[in-house]
Design a protein around this motif. Structure first.
Motif, PDB file in Angstrom:
ATOM      1  N   ILE A 121      52.747  51.507  41.253  1.00  0.00           N
ATOM      2  CA  ILE A 121      53.657  51.122  42.240  1.00  0.00           C
ATOM      3  C   ILE A 121      54.994  51.371  42.048  1.00  0.00           C
ATOM      4  O   ILE A 121      55.525  51.410  40.879  1.00  0.00           O
ATOM      5  CB  ILE A 121      53.233  49.941  42.526  1.00  0.00           C
ATOM      6  N   PHE A 144      58.902  49.604  43.395  1.00  0.00           N
ATOM      7  CA  PHE A 144      59.317  48.373  44.089  1.00  0.00           C
ATOM      8  C   PHE A 144      60.814  48.285  44.136  1.00  0.00           C
ATOM      9  O   PHE A 144      61.427  48.823  43.361  1.00  0.00           O
ATOM     10  CB  PHE A 144      58.756  46.962  43.321  1.00  0.00           C
ATOM     11  N   ARG A 171      63.840  45.454  45.362  1.00  0.00           N
ATOM     12  CA  ARG A 171      64.173  44.318  46.086  1.00  0.00           C
ATOM     13  C   ARG A 171      65.430  44.308  47.126  1.00  0.00           C
ATOM     14  O   ARG A 171      66.311  45.230  46.900  1.00  0.00           O
ATOM     15  CB  ARG A 171      65.149  43.310  44.956  1.00  0.00           C
ATOM     16  N   GLY A 198      65.995  39.454  49.920  1.00  0.00           N
ATOM     17  CA  GLY A 198      65.110  38.750  49.036  1.00  0.00           C
ATOM     18  C   GLY A 198      63.775  39.189  48.747  1.00  0.00           C
ATOM     19  O   GLY A 198      62.825  38.769  48.088  1.00  0.00           O
ATOM     20  N   ASP A 199      63.235  39.998  50.135  1.00  0.00           N
ATOM     21  CA  ASP A 199      61.903  40.541  50.129  1.00  0.00           C
ATOM     22  C   ASP A 199      61.845  41.741  49.272  1.00  0.00           C
ATOM     23  O   ASP A 199      63.001  42.041  48.733  1.00  0.00           O
ATOM     24  CB  ASP A 199      61.681  40.842  51.596  1.00  0.00           C
ATOM     25  N   ILE A 200      60.805  42.018  48.821  1.00  0.00           N
ATOM     26  CA  ILE A 200      60.575  43.261  47.838  1.00  0.00           C
ATOM     27  C   ILE A 200      59.636  44.264  48.613  1.00  0.00           C
ATOM     28  O   ILE A 200      58.505  43.859  48.824  1.00  0.00           O
ATOM     29  CB  ILE A 200      59.894  42.683  46.531  1.00  0.00           C
ATOM     30  N   ASP A 201      60.210  45.451  48.637  1.00  0.00           N
ATOM     31  CA  ASP A 201      59.420  46.503  49.062  1.00  0.00           C
ATOM     32  C   ASP A 201      58.543  47.180  47.975  1.00  0.00           C
ATOM     33  O   ASP A 201      59.038  47.667  46.943  1.00  0.00           O
ATOM     34  CB  ASP A 201      60.566  47.361  49.771  1.00  0.00           C
ATOM     35  N   VAL A 202      57.329  47.023  48.458  1.00  0.00           N
ATOM     36  CA  VAL A 202      56.344  47.599  47.246  1.00  0.00           C
ATOM     37  C   VAL A 202      55.478  48.662  47.901  1.00  0.00           C
ATOM     38  O   VAL A 202      54.938  48.753  48.982  1.00  0.00           O
ATOM     39  CB  VAL A 202      55.212  46.518  46.893  1.00  0.00           C
ATOM     40  N   LYS A 203      55.964  49.868  47.200  1.00  0.00           N
ATOM     41  CA  LYS A 203      54.788  50.975  47.580  1.00  0.00           C
ATOM     42  C   LYS A 203      53.872  51.474  46.682  1.00  0.00           C
ATOM     43  O   LYS A 203      54.171  51.626  45.375  1.00  0.00           O
ATOM     44  CB  LYS A 203      55.949  52.259  47.644  1.00  0.00           C
ATOM     45  N   SER A 204      52.716  51.932  47.056  1.00  0.00           N
ATOM     46  CA  SER A 204      51.662  52.265  46.350  1.00  0.00           C
ATOM     47  C   SER A 204      52.643  53.863  45.881  1.00  0.00           C
ATOM     48  O   SER A 204      52.836  54.474  46.758  1.00  0.00           O
ATOM     49  CB  SER A 204      50.490  52.567  46.716  1.00  0.00           C
ATOM     50  N   ILE A 252      49.304  48.318  31.493  1.00  0.00           N
ATOM     51  CA  ILE A 252      50.192  48.154  32.536  1.00  0.00           C
ATOM     52  C   ILE A 252      51.691  47.529  32.296  1.00  0.00           C
ATOM     53  O   ILE A 252      51.321  46.544  31.904  1.00  0.00           O
ATOM     54  CB  ILE A 252      49.205  47.529  33.763  1.00  0.00           C
ATOM     55  N   VAL A 253      52.609  48.515  32.445  1.00  0.00           N
ATOM     56  CA  VAL A 253      53.773  47.723  32.299  1.00  0.00           C
ATOM     57  C   VAL A 253      54.845  48.202  33.208  1.00  0.00           C
ATOM     58  O   VAL A 253      54.732  49.160  34.089  1.00  0.00           O
ATOM     59  CB  VAL A 253      54.534  48.363  30.791  1.00  0.00           C
ATOM     60  N   ASP A 254      55.746  47.183  33.438  1.00  0.00           N
ATOM     61  CA  ASP A 254      56.944  47.501  34.235  1.00  0.00           C
ATOM     62  C   ASP A 254      58.184  47.999  33.677  1.00  0.00           C
ATOM     63  O   ASP A 254      58.435  47.547  32.748  1.00  0.00           O
ATOM     64  CB  ASP A 254      57.315  46.278  35.094  1.00  0.00           C
ATOM     65  N   GLU A 255      58.817  49.014  34.561  1.00  0.00           N
ATOM     66  CA  GLU A 255      60.046  49.405  33.794  1.00  0.00           C
ATOM     67  C   GLU A 255      60.879  49.655  35.136  1.00  0.00           C
ATOM     68  O   GLU A 255      60.552  50.049  36.184  1.00  0.00           O
ATOM     69  CB  GLU A 255      59.602  50.911  33.517  1.00  0.00           C
ATOM     70  N   ARG A 262      55.795  50.151  38.222  1.00  0.00           N
ATOM     71  CA  ARG A 262      54.839  49.629  37.506  1.00  0.00           C
ATOM     72  C   ARG A 262      54.034  50.947  36.902  1.00  0.00           C
ATOM     73  O   ARG A 262      53.617  51.598  37.975  1.00  0.00           O
ATOM     74  CB  ARG A 262      53.838  48.780  38.325  1.00  0.00           C
TER      75      ARG A 262
END
Lengths: 341, 290
Positions: free
Chosen positions: A73, A75, A77, A81-87, A255-258, A266
């Protein structure tokens, strides 16, 4: 395999097939040599780049379907404050044809198919598998570290391939079609290969000299989780993880965030049961505290846990772990030792 | 194994793309100096209405940019307006979660894993044995049972922590103690008491033996640090509890939560799929590698 499924292709067939597919807009992946002498599967833009001089490709076939690293994904911010999450977008829809992998690597797809599609269906893996037609090349000269036969395979094994190619010394080939996907490919390549004569026999299967009995090994594993054997068997292992990365059936991942503070991605990355951090809890407790426990897990997983869970041995005998190990840790020797006890 | 089998029996595959749902932090409660409880609701109202889980199941919670971490759902499935998780500050993700404020958005995947055997518990006496933050999964089940109080016989909650300051859910401990349909015993390790502490002083297994509950018609659910579980089980054996009636949870490190990433296994069982709830007699058949 009935003989209607055998096709005869003249010398130069691979070049013609690859060029025909490329001009149709198909992604072609084939063995390509690197400067260091290794050969790996890579997308090609012309048939000229392809080499046929290799025992096996350096890195396992799995990486085409389960890449070493991939974005899951993305992402970002937002100001509110919302977070835009894209697959991360799905793999390309165009077809892919893979030439030149070996029967051990295609047999390994059976193991991966089970892992990635039981209970939960891993969409990325499945989409990549679905778009790919696999044209494997039967082995003509396995080396002493190959051991596909004792783990149920064969240098001529068709498990997992859509088409299996038997190349002759003169460059001509017999193509054995194993699946509907393979049939579709042969229809497309009608100008390259024609149905073989009924008397076209397959070449003799080359010998594999290594032997052991996985069932006998499993019987020992059943009773010997706790055994001093593991400390000795793993003594040389430095936990580098090469054997797991190069293993065509190993599938452990992290699975890690960068990213930076307001956006990132992610990722899924290959991981390895050889690493000390692999099972370490945040508390500091580690269920597999030493290399002996980690090596035991590797052998147990391949020859006991996976067969119990999914009905097949999670080793296809490609021999990469033997060839690549920097310290000479040798799975086959360990299995022979187990068999002898 | 426990009810994980019914999950495996389901042949329809669930599509998986690892994309988390977004959840908003509605409130944050300080439980101890390093444990906070987060109350969360889905940003998507439909998900709020559709989300279901059972006590014992877990989720993968993520702070975007820090990563995912696994925690049980600590609220009861009977409380449908929100979910809660209790998080101890120990690593990268938990540190960053602790830095979050009310209103912040975090990620959630789940529910995953199996659950406590509520059907089997019906009509039985229930003995909850908890230690430290191990009360989190028990709290989900305790409220679940209290919200369906008529279905169960006697309920005894035995909970301990190292010190009075380390007890979690202090308000709820009071609520449970004040109820006349629940018996509670709270204890702190010797030296962990304060002058006004009115509970027991002693390790959980010791207090358990002193209380000497009857194993008859009783299901035990024990969650806590591995060392407490180990000695609590010795005590239960002494008291005559059959291990078939004892349940606990395993907390192995996980990444995918769905039986693929390959790290939470104990023998041929995946803690994420066949657990986290295990019947103790089944656990004894597995390699002791957890």
């Amino acid at each position: 395999m009935s003989e209607q499924n055998l096709f005869e292709a003249p010398a130069g067939w691979l070049k013609s097939a690859v060029d025909a597919l490329l001009s149709d807009g198909v992604e072609v992946v084939a063995p390509v040599g690197a400067e260091d002498g290794t050969v790996d599967l890579a997308p090609v833009s012309s048939s000229g780049a392809i080499t046929l001089e290799y025992l096996n490709v350096n890195q396992p076939l799995k990486r085409l379907f389960f890449p070493q690293t991939e974005v899951l994904i993305e992402f970002e911010r937002q100001d509110d404050g919302d977070i835009d999450v894209k697959s991360q977008s799905a793999p390309p829809e165009e077809e892919m044809v893979v030439f030149g992998c070996r029967p051990c690597d295609t047999a390994a797809l059976d193991v991966l198919d089970k892992v990635f599609a039981w209970d939960y269906d891993d969409l990325r893996y499945r989409e990549r598998r679905e778009r790919a037609t696999i044209v494997a090349f039967a082995c003509t000269g396995p080396d002493p570290q190959c051991f596909c036969v004792p783990v149920g395979g064969s240098p001529h094994g068709s498990q997992g391939s859509d088409v299996l190619v038997f190349t002759r010394d003169d460059g001509s080939a017999l193509l054995e079609v194993n699946t509907p996907k393979g049939e579709k490919l042969m229809e497309r390549l009608g100008a390259v290969a024609r149905p073989a004569q009924p008397d076209s026999g397959l070449p003799d299967v080359p010998d594999i000299h290594t032997g052991f009995d996985p069932e006998k090994i499993k019987l020992w594993l059943d009773d010997n989780f706790e055994n001093e054997f593991w400390a000795g068997a793993s003594l040389m292992c430095v936990g580098c993880g090469s054997c797991t990365y190069l293993c065509p059936t190993c599938h452990c991942f992290d699975i890690v965030d960068e990213g930076i503070w307001n956006r990132g991605e992610r990722r899924r990355n290959w991981d390895s049961c050889s690493f000390g951090q692999f099972t370490a809890h945040a508390s500091g407790h580690n269920p597999r505290p030493d290399q002996a426990a980690r090596y035991r897990q590797r052998v147990m997983h391949k020859f006991k846990y996976f067969p119990e869970r999914f009905g097949l041995v999670a080793c296809v005998g490609c021999g990469r772990c033997l060839r690549a190990c920097g310290v000479g840790q040798n799975l086959v020797s360990v299995l022979h030792d187990i068999e002898k006890t | 194994m426990t009810n994980g089998d019914s999950v495996r029996g389901n042949t329809a595959l669930t599509p998986l793309d690892y994309r988390p749902a977004k959840m908003r932090i509605e409130s944050i409660t300080d439980e101890t100096s390093d444990i906070k409880t987060f109350r969360l609701t889905f940003c998507d109202q439909d998900q709020n209405e559709q989300f279901e889980f059972r006590a014992g199941q877990f989720g993968l919670y993520s702070v975007f940019g820090s990563g995912e971490a696994t925690f049980c759902i600590a609220s009861s499935p009977t409380r449908r307006d929100y979910i809660e998780c209790s998080v101890k500050r120990v690593g990268r993700v938990t540190n960053d979660l602790h830095e979050c404020n009310e209103g912040d958005i975090i990620g959630f995947r789940g529910p995953y894993g199996n659950w406590f055997p509520l059907d089997e518990m019906e009509g039985k006496n229930l003995l909850f044995v908890g230690g430290g933050i191990g009360l989190a999964p028990l709290r989900s089940l305790i409220w679940n049972c209290l919200d369906l109080r008529d279905k169960f016989a006697d309920i005894l909650i035995l909970y301990g922590a190292r010190t009075v300051a380390d007890l979690v859910y202090k308000e709820e401990l009071k609520t449970w103690r004040e109820r006349d349909d629940v018996k509670t015993i709270y204890t702190v390790d010797p030296g962990g008491e304060t002058p006004d502490w009115d509970g027991e002083v002693g390790l959980v297994p010791v207090v358990l033996e002193k209380e000497n509950p009857s194993p008859e018609n009783t299901i035990v659910i024990a969650c806590g640090p591995p060392i407490m579980i180990k000695f609590a089980l010795f005590s239960m054996r002494k008291l005559g509890f059959p291990f078939e009636s004892v349940y606990t949870t395993l907390e192995n490190r996980m990444k995918c939560g769905v039986g693929k990433c390959g790290r939470c296994n104990v023998g041929n069982r995946y803690v994420c799929k066949d657990g986290p709830v295990f019947r103790y007699s089944d656990l004894l058949l597995l390699p002791q590698e957890f």
